[in-house]
Design an enzyme around this catalytic site. Structure first.
Site, PDB file in Angstrom:
ATOM      1  N   ASP A 200       0.843  -1.203   0.000  1.00 45.93           N
ATOM      2  CA  ASP A 200       0.000   0.000   0.000  1.00 45.93           C
ATOM      3  C   ASP A 200       0.875   1.248   0.000  1.00 45.93           C
ATOM      4  OD1 ASP A 200      -2.134  -1.710   0.232  1.00 45.93           O
ATOM      5  OD2 ASP A 200      -2.296  -1.477   2.416  1.00 45.93           O
TER       6      ASP A 200
HETATM    7  N1  URA Z   1      -1.298  -5.977   3.825  1.00 40.99           N
HETATM    8  C1  URA Z   1      -1.768  -4.718   3.854  1.00 40.99           C
HETATM    9  O1  URA Z   1      -2.794  -4.446   4.454  1.00 40.99           O
HETATM   10  N2  URA Z   1      -1.060  -3.764   3.213  1.00 40.99           N
HETATM   11  C2  URA Z   1       0.087  -4.003   2.550  1.00 40.99           C
HETATM   12  O2  URA Z   1       0.694  -3.080   1.989  1.00 40.99           O
HETATM   13  C3  URA Z   1       0.563  -5.323   2.539  1.00 40.99           C
HETATM   14  C4  URA Z   1      -0.153  -6.297   3.180  1.00 40.99           C
END
Ligand code: URA
Length: 245
Positions: free
Chosen positions: A107
């Site tokens: 993310d």
């Molecule tokens: N899980 C999440 O919620 N975000 C990420 O970036 C990776 C795994």
């Protein structure tokens, strides 16, 4: 077997310049193949067996590139984006010439280990749900996390869309820096969208900070600060290949 490619294609792949720049460079006599000046950038050359030099410097050809990036917050895991800065924008021109892409996504607000490569086969195998390649995350979570959550994660959790996750290994490290928060490590063997955040949401908790520490046998190099990267060692590349189960 002798496999040839156009000289300009090989040099562009190695980040020497654009095709036009390379044409001019060759014309100027700066490029040699096996010791002979190659003024025609369309010359067919075997990149593995012919000796290519640019201004007297040997060009060590390789097809694939493998990079580990300590992804900082605020950049997106994409190759291009009209509005946002991407992880590719962090790489130097030479590495970008290999046209690497991120293997999976983190993310925008997640930090940590992101593998970038142009090896589509390896990327596909690491991401394939069949292989269950483990990924370990460090997180700071709002509120207390204890045995109840450890057990719940180990049994699999139902996410907001009804999906039942595979069992996940949750380790409670202790209290977070901010009072009332917890520090944890979580290992998943699948990669659903926002999975870590949604698993905590399923137990009524919010992830405040998230960082990926490892993917298969590849561990984030702790000497890399956010936004820094390096190419993988041969050992790390071989280790990644054996991450698949
Ligand atoms: N899980 C999440 O919620 N975000 C990420 O970036 C990776 C795994």
């Amino acid at each position: 077997m002798r496999t040839t490619q156009r000289l300009d294609k090989i040099l562009a792949h190695m980040g020497i310049g654009s095709r036009t720049e390379i044409r001019k460079l060759a014309k100027s006599g700066a490029v040699t193949v096996n010791g002979r000046t190659a003024r025609d950038s369309g010359l067919q050359v075997d990149p593995y067996n012919d000796r290519i030099e640019v201004r007297g410097n040997p060009v060590q050809y390789r097809k694939f590139v493998y990079i580990q990036l300590n992804k900082p917050q605020g950049v997106v895991s994409a190759t291009e984006d009209n509005r946002e800065k991407t992880v590719l924008d962090l790489l130097d021109r030479k590495l970008r010439a290999f046209e690497p892409f991120p293997v999976g996504r983190l993310d925008k607000d997640t930090e940590g280990l992101l593998l970038l490569t142009n090896d589509g086969k390896l990327a596909h195998e690491l991401l394939s749900p069949r292989h269950h390649v483990p990924k370990t995350y460090f997180a700071e979570v709002d509120g207390p996390v204890g045995e109840t959550e450890v057990k719940a994660f180990a049994g699999g959790l139902v996410l907001d869309d009804g999906y039942l996750t595979l069992p996940a290994r949750l380790v409670v490290l202790g209290q977070g820096e901010t009072p009332g928060t917890s520090r944890i490590e979580l290992t998943l063997t699948e990669g659903k969208f926002h999975q870590v955040k949604r698993m905590f949401q399923a137990v009524g908790k919010r992830v405040l900070y998230l960082k990926r520490l490892s993917m298969g046998n590849l561990v984030l190099d702790r000497t890399l600060g956010p936004g820094e990267y390096r190419e993988l060692t041969e050992q790390e590349v071989n280790g990644l290949l054996s991450s698949r189960s």
